[in-house]
Design an enzyme around this catalytic site. Structure first.
Site: not given
Ligand SMILES: [Zn+2]
Length: 196
Positions: A15, A85-86, A145
């Site tokens: 970001k 930001d944040e 994953c």
């Molecule tokens: Zn995952």
């Protein structure tokens, strides 16, 4: 027409890097930008926005008491754009101040922040931004994953998932991992995450 933008993501999606790129684009055209960061974020030292890939810029800071509408209005010269930001640490009232600044001062405001905390709950600033922003932009990052990471897990120094604790945790050994919803649930339920 000036707009209020909210770019949201999980942790470590880049970001700040995107914010600094936008600042660079404006400054290259000699247009003034006003950059704000939360006073809670002092990972890289106070009063700046820094990205993990090494670039940084000076910034003003806000805390819960800051009147952002007023801070923006008193900038000299008038900024062509405000970058925050944040933004998840904004209060609901401060997001409303930003919406007024966009509409009344006609300055575009781009905010960057986390959508949810490590418990999967919306931050107050993000909740109000999701409701009031003209444009929502998702910044994508990936889980271990390979699926899109939309959640953030908090872990201790040894990689064990911390399912409880305060939303604001400064200065401990905690680390944050961006994961998909499935692996976030697995982490919360079992205290650990396995991608195999
Ligand atoms: Zn995952």
């Amino acid at each position: 027409m000036a707009k209020l933008y909210f770019s949201y993501a999980a942790m470590n999606a880049g970001k700040s890097t995107l914010l600094l790129q936008v600042a660079h684009n404006y400054l290259e055209r000699e247009m003034a930008v006003y950059i704000l960061n939360s006073a809670l974020d002092n990972r890289f030292g106070a009063r700046k926005v820094a990205s993990r890939i090494g670039i940084e810029k000076e910034a003003d800071t806000f805390d819960q008491e800051s009147n952002l509408r007023q801070m923006i209005d008193t900038q000299e010269p008038k900024p062509a754009c405000v970058l925050i930001d944040e933004a998840h640490w904004l209060t609901a009232e401060q997001v409303e101040q930003l919406a007024r600044a966009v509409d009344e001062l006609r300055i575009p405001i781009l905010t960057y922040g986390l959508r949810t905390d490590f418990k999967g709950e919306l931050f107050s600033g993000s909740e109000r931004l999701l409701a009031l922003a003209d444009e929502l932009r998702e910044i994508r990052t990936v889980c271990g994953c390979g699926r899109k990471a939309i959640m953030t897990l908090r872990t201790d120094g040894e990689g064990n998932v911390l399912a409880d604790g305060p939303q604001t945790q400064i200065g401990g050994n905690e680390a944050y991992v961006s994961v998909c919803r499935n692996h976030w649930q697995q982490g919360i339920d079992s205290g650990t995450v396995s991608y195999s």
